[in-house]
Motif scaffolding. Structure first.
Motif, mmCIF file in Angstrom:
data_model
loop_
_atom_site.group_PDB
_atom_site.id
_atom_site.type_symbol
_atom_site.label_atom_id
_atom_site.label_comp_id
_atom_site.label_asym_id
_atom_site.label_seq_id
_atom_site.Cartn_x
_atom_site.Cartn_y
_atom_site.Cartn_z
ATOM 1 N N GLY A 32 0.904 -1.075 -0.075
ATOM 2 C CA GLY A 32 -0.041 -0.071 0.042
ATOM 3 C C GLY A 32 0.674 1.104 -0.015
ATOM 4 N N ASP A 40 0.980 5.916 1.137
ATOM 5 C CA ASP A 40 0.436 6.690 1.921
ATOM 6 C C ASP A 40 -0.729 7.336 1.554
ATOM 7 N N SER A 61 2.672 13.940 -0.140
ATOM 8 C CA SER A 61 1.422 14.144 0.732
ATOM 9 C C SER A 61 1.469 15.634 1.120
ATOM 10 N N ILE A 62 0.443 16.479 1.161
ATOM 11 C CA ILE A 62 0.679 17.637 1.617
ATOM 12 C C ILE A 62 -0.295 17.991 2.458
ATOM 13 N N THR A 63 0.136 18.651 3.811
ATOM 14 C CA THR A 63 -0.783 18.909 4.747
ATOM 15 C C THR A 63 -1.316 20.434 4.605
ATOM 16 N N ILE A 65 -5.756 16.847 3.823
ATOM 17 C CA ILE A 65 -4.455 16.373 3.022
ATOM 18 C C ILE A 65 -4.916 16.474 1.536
ATOM 19 N N THR A 85 -3.096 14.703 -1.741
ATOM 20 C CA THR A 85 -2.012 13.770 -2.296
ATOM 21 C C THR A 85 -2.058 13.843 -3.853
ATOM 22 N N GLU A 118 5.696 16.039 2.354
ATOM 23 C CA GLU A 118 6.178 14.947 2.447
ATOM 24 C C GLU A 118 6.309 14.090 1.161
ATOM 25 N N GLN A 119 7.243 13.335 1.223
ATOM 26 C CA GLN A 119 7.144 12.510 -0.109
ATOM 27 C C GLN A 119 6.627 11.259 0.492
ATOM 28 N N GLY A 120 5.866 10.653 -0.314
ATOM 29 C CA GLY A 120 4.836 9.623 0.074
ATOM 30 C C GLY A 120 5.898 8.184 0.105
ATOM 31 N N GLN A 121 5.257 7.389 0.968
ATOM 32 C CA GLN A 121 6.061 6.025 1.245
ATOM 33 C C GLN A 121 5.329 4.875 1.078
ATOM 34 N N ALA A 122 5.946 3.993 0.645
ATOM 35 C CA ALA A 122 4.887 2.690 0.678
ATOM 36 C C ALA A 122 5.178 1.722 1.827
ATOM 37 N N VAL A 123 4.234 0.894 2.101
ATOM 38 C CA VAL A 123 4.028 -0.223 3.291
ATOM 39 C C VAL A 123 3.919 -1.504 2.438
#
Lengths: 416, 79
Positions: free
Chosen positions: A234, A236, B7-9, B41, B43, B64-69
């Motif tokens: 997945g 963010d 992702s932008i706050t 937010i 994105t 912030e640069q988006g990350q993966a899980v």
């Protein structure tokens, strides 16, 4: 009651008498005593031969006599130099007599060893008993006192953001399940299993089709948000969409058994932190897994993962059925909110799995997290608390453990 | 050039104008994908070289640069 009917035993006496002399008439008393016994008690030799002892400081004479000899001394008036005559009693020490130092040391050593053995043996037996008795309910529900709780999560919405859900699982027939996929090209139907397992722990049935019971908030409304693909991956973007969806639907609790590893020294995500703060302000508590990157059997501990390391996300560590920290469970190493806040059952956790497998036991902080989320729903129902107040109550009611707070935070989560 | 997820706050003060902030980000070169009004937010994707200029758009509190899980394989005993 029976003891009250037993007559008091007569005190044992020595055959000697204690004669209490008047303080200002010791000589006169001695004289009177000598005359009545026909002995010269002033002579220490005679006194010793007749087992008599003068305790001059106390004004007491101890004499061996038959009662008739002393009868003439009976206190007839206030001027008598003899104040009292009592039979000498045999007394017993209430405590053992003092021993020499090396004996004291050896006895202390022996007591310490016995204490240690006593302490270790029963806990081993208790652990064995806990490990084997999962016929009716999982060890996780027992250890968190879920079984004794009067709450069921009724009226509470629990969002589980994961790999989706097996919508056809027989244990969830008749339950309110709202679902949405945030994975492009994939339906909510769980092709992985992880999501179905986590939803089972947080919200599984009170009476599953097959025992044991494994679910906490059995009356909660289930919001299954698919933010991880069937391959378990997945981003963010999808996770944040899932949080948005849960908040829009008014979910009181969001359970996230997901994350990415962090390095020692790294800080938390400002995006997730702000989102979690906004969620708390709206009355939504986000619970997330601390991560499984540690290998404590090899003395390796790793910091809490992202996004559980955010100060406003409740980070959950994993315990085994001996209520010891799981070997894989991450530790609060980084500052800036990177601590473990609370712990839950996370080793050999039995829960639902997509059909036809139906059930499976697996381990991870992913399994500890939905225990905490489900119990949060119980508190939300019973006390009506939300957001930060709900967080505070979970931490306050957790059972303290003799384990490092870096590993288990406030301790093991406990149901109301 | 490298395309990255971001992702932008959105700043608390701009919560009511999140659509305007998204439009401004789009105009500055970001491909906006999601505007999440409840959590504030935005994105999407951008070129990594654009991240600095995007972070200066009015209403952006943080970028912030988006990350993966990635979960372990489904058959792993440790999850």
């Amino acid at each position: 009651m029976v003891d009250n009917l037993t007559p008091m035993a007569e005190p044992e006496t020595t055959g000697r008498y204690l004669v209490l002399l008047r303080e200002d008439a010791v000589d006169a008393g001695m004289q009177a005593l000598s005359e009545s016994m026909n002995l010269n008690l002033y002579s220490s030799e005679i006194a010793e031969n007749n087992n008599a002892v003068l305790l001059s400081e106390l004004g007491v004479v101890v004499v061996e006599a038959v009662p008739e000899q002393l009868s003439t001394l009976r206190i007839s008036n206030g001027n008598s130099p003899i104040l009292a005559i009592e039979p000498e009693q045999i007394l017993y020490a209430l405590e053992p007599p003092p021993l020499n130092r090396s004996a004291d040391y050896l006895i202390g050593y022996r007591d310490a060893i016995n204490h240690l053995v006593d302490k270790l043996l029963p806990s081993q037996q208790t652990a064995l008993m806990q490990a084997i008795d999962e016929a009716e309910t999982t060890w996780g529900l027992q250890a968190t006192k879920v079984l004794n709780s009067c709450s069921s999560g009724k009226g509470i919405k629990v969002a589980v953001l994961d790999t989706g859900f097996d919508l056809a699982h027989p244990d969830f027939i008749g339950r309110t399940v709202i679902s949405k996929s945030f994975i492009s090209g994939e339906a909510v139907q769980d092709g992985n299993g992880h999501g179905t397992h986590c939803i089972g722990t947080a919200c599984g049935s009170r009476r599953p089709t097959r025992l044991p019971r494994y679910g906490v908030a059995y009356n909660a409304e289930i919001y299954a948000g698919k933010v991880l693909s069937n391959q378990g991956s997945g981003s963010d973007s999808g996770i944040l969409q899932g949080i948005e969806w849960a908040l829009t639907n008014g979910c009181e609790v969001i359970s996230m058994s997901l994350g990415a590893s962090t390095q020692v020294g790294s800080t938390y995500s400002q995006v997730y932190e702000t989102v979690a703060q906004r969620a708390l302000q709206r009355g939504t508590l986000i619970v997330a897994a601390a991560g499984n990157e540690s290998r404590r059997d090899r003395n390796v501990t790793n910091p809490v993962g992202r996004p559980a390391n955010c100060p406003s996300i409740l980070a959950v560590g994993a315990l085994d059925s001996d209520v010891q920290i799981a070997y894989f469970s991450n530790r609060g190493i980084n500052p800036d909110g990177g601590q473990v806040d609370i712990a839950g059952p996370g080793v050999n956790i039995y829960s639902s799995w997509p059909m036809p497998t139906q059930y499976r036991s697996i381990s991870g902080t992913s399994m500890a997290t939905p225990h905490v989320a489900g119990i949060a729903a119980l508190y939300a129902e019973e006390f009506g608390l939300r957001g930060q107040e709900l967080w505070n109550l979970l931490v306050k009611t957790a059972r303290r453990l003799s384990l490092a707070s870096e590993d288990v935070g406030a301790g093991i989560v406990q149901a109301p | 050039m490298t395309r990255v997820n971001v992702s932008i706050t959105v700043d608390d003060a701009y919560q009511d104008q999140i659509l305007e902030v998204a439009a401004a980000l789009q105009a500055t070169g970001m491909q906006v994908e999601q505007t999440l009004e409840t959590i504030g937010i935005i994105t999407g994707t951008c070129e990594s070289s654009q991240m600095d200029s995007l972070s200066h758009v009015a209403g952006v509190a943080n970028l912030e640069q988006g990350q993966a899980v990635q979960l372990p394989p489904s058959d792993s005993p440790l999850q």
